[in-house]
Design an enzyme around this catalytic site. Structure first.
Site, short mmCIF file in Angstrom:
data_model
loop_
_atom_site.label_atom_id
_atom_site.label_comp_id
_atom_site.label_asym_id
_atom_site.label_seq_id
_atom_site.Cartn_x
_atom_site.Cartn_y
_atom_site.Cartn_z
N PHE A 36 -8.93 1.62 1.42
CA PHE A 36 -9.59 0.28 1.66
C PHE A 36 -8.85 -0.37 3.03
O PHE A 36 -8.16 0.38 3.86
CB PHE A 36 -8.93 -0.76 0.30
CG PHE A 36 -7.55 -0.86 0.26
CD1 PHE A 36 -6.83 0.30 -0.30
CD2 PHE A 36 -6.76 -2.01 0.57
CE1 PHE A 36 -5.43 0.03 -0.53
CE2 PHE A 36 -5.49 -1.95 0.79
CZ PHE A 36 -4.83 -1.02 0.00
N ALA A 158 -2.96 6.43 5.98
CA ALA A 158 -4.11 6.10 5.52
C ALA A 158 -4.26 4.98 4.34
O ALA A 158 -3.21 5.38 3.68
CB ALA A 158 -5.21 7.49 4.79
N LYS A 159 -4.96 4.15 4.08
CA LYS A 159 -4.87 3.22 3.09
C LYS A 159 -5.53 3.60 1.96
O LYS A 159 -6.85 3.32 1.67
CB LYS A 159 -5.30 1.63 3.65
CG LYS A 159 -4.14 0.92 4.37
CD LYS A 159 -4.81 -0.46 4.71
CE LYS A 159 -4.37 -1.60 3.71
NZ LYS A 159 -3.15 -2.10 3.50
N VAL A 160 -4.91 4.50 1.13
CA VAL A 160 -5.57 5.25 0.08
C VAL A 160 -5.10 4.50 -1.20
O VAL A 160 -3.93 4.11 -1.39
CB VAL A 160 -5.30 6.74 -0.07
CG1 VAL A 160 -5.54 7.17 -1.23
CG2 VAL A 160 -5.71 7.27 1.37
#
Ligand SMILES: Cc1[nH+]cc(COP(=O)(O)O)c(CN[C@@H](CCC(=O)O)C(=O)O)c1O
Length: 305
Positions: A36, A158-160
């Site tokens: 996101f 990373a925006k995981v």
């Protein structure tokens, strides 16, 4: 849901919030396999503008690459979707949430050889992330019992979605302890970041930013470093320990949602005078001027809706 998101861009079409649904057999719902972004659009003298759209979309696709998503739309289509969601809902200022996820094509933990992702972009009006009080008087933080995950455990750049289990646990613990936010240390005990923000502190007139290491490469962090240097501050990117925050003159945390939020207490110890610091408030004011289109020098960071 209590979030009023109105029209949502869902796999290429604008649909009312109630229709933007997924199956309970969605891979991401079971395993946290989503990515996101968080952006803000602000009211400016020339109408609403999204802040640093390119950088956010670029990071969104970096996160997709880490998770090996086959993205059904390219960066330009996502840029347009972000602008369209703000426009279609008539927001003057809002928080924007692009999301991509592994769908219901398999519940095998390993989705390969095929991994088609689904994408949506929602937006809603979101005030000050930690409340006006926290901005005015400074947020009170506690060091979380949860450490930030090491780089070989989770992809922290990373925006995981799954990464935010760590943030949610830390945030719940902080709130239950009566604090506004959690400070997360890395596995060696050095400062990593907040559950959703990057950390800064002032000492002897020098501004210190926590170097990248396991943290998210925050876009607001990058903005604040640029603004601070333009205001004449010396900025150093360092590895720092929690007791350096205890000894700091001022501390603050930054993020798209948090903007620039002063930190007045850490682990029940006042930082400096235990109030929002003057240099911090000066940087906050400078940041808010830039995002609200009142500083022509940074016009390039704004994309008018
Ligand atoms: C772990 C983390 N660290 C740093 C940041 C700051 O990154 P940037 O927004 O690029 O300056 C964010 C953003 N947190 C997003 C999600 C907040 C939420 O509660 O969800 C945000 O601020 O939009 C993080 O989630």
């Amino acid at each position: 849901s209590k979030i009023k998101a109105g029209l949502i861009w869902f796999n290429g079409r604008l649909v009312p919030q109630e229709e933007a649904k997924v199956s309970v057999l969605t891979h991401a719902l079971h395993y946290g396999t989503s990515i996101f972004e968080g952006l803000r659009a602000y009211e400016t003298p020339k109408g609403p503008a999204v802040f640093r759209l390119q950088e956010h979309t670029e990071r969104f696709f970096h996160s997709a690459r880490v998770m090996r998503f086959e993205m059904p739309f390219g960066p330009e289509a996502i840029n347009q979707a972000i602008l369209e969601v703000v426009r279609a809902n008539g927001y003057r200022s809002c928080y924007i949430r692009p999301l991509a996820w592994m769908g219901a094509h398999t519940l095998g933990v390993n989705p390969l050889p095929n991994n088609p992702a689904e994408v949506m972009v929602a937006a809603w009006e979101w005030g000050t992330y930690l409340g006006d009080e926290a901005v005015r008087k400074g947020a009170r933080l506690i060091t979380s019992s949860w450490a930030r995950f090491p780089a070989n455990v989770m992809p922290g750049k990373a925006k995981v979605g799954g990464n935010y289990v760590n943030s949610a646990l830390a945030r719940m613990e902080a709130h239950q302890a009566g604090a506004d936010e959690a400070l997360l240390l890395d596995k060696e005990g050095f400062i990593a970041e907040g559950s959703g923000e990057n950390i800064f502190f002032f000492r002897g007139g020098v501004l210190y930013a926590i170097e990248h290491s396991v943290n998210l490469m925050g876009i607001t962090r990058d903005t604040v470093i640029t603004l601070a240097r333009d205001l004449g501050y010396e900025v150093r990117e360092v590895r720092a320990t929690r007791d350096q925050l205890y000894m700091a003159d001022e501390a603050f945390m930054v993020g798209t949602a948090a903007e620039v939020t002063p930190i007045s207490y850490l682990d029940h110890r006042p930082i400096g005078t235990g109030e929002a610091g003057p240099h911090t408030l000066r940087l906050r004011a400078a940041y808010m001027e830039v995002v609200q289109g009142k500083n022509p020098r940074y016009e390039g960071w704004l994309t008018y809706v």
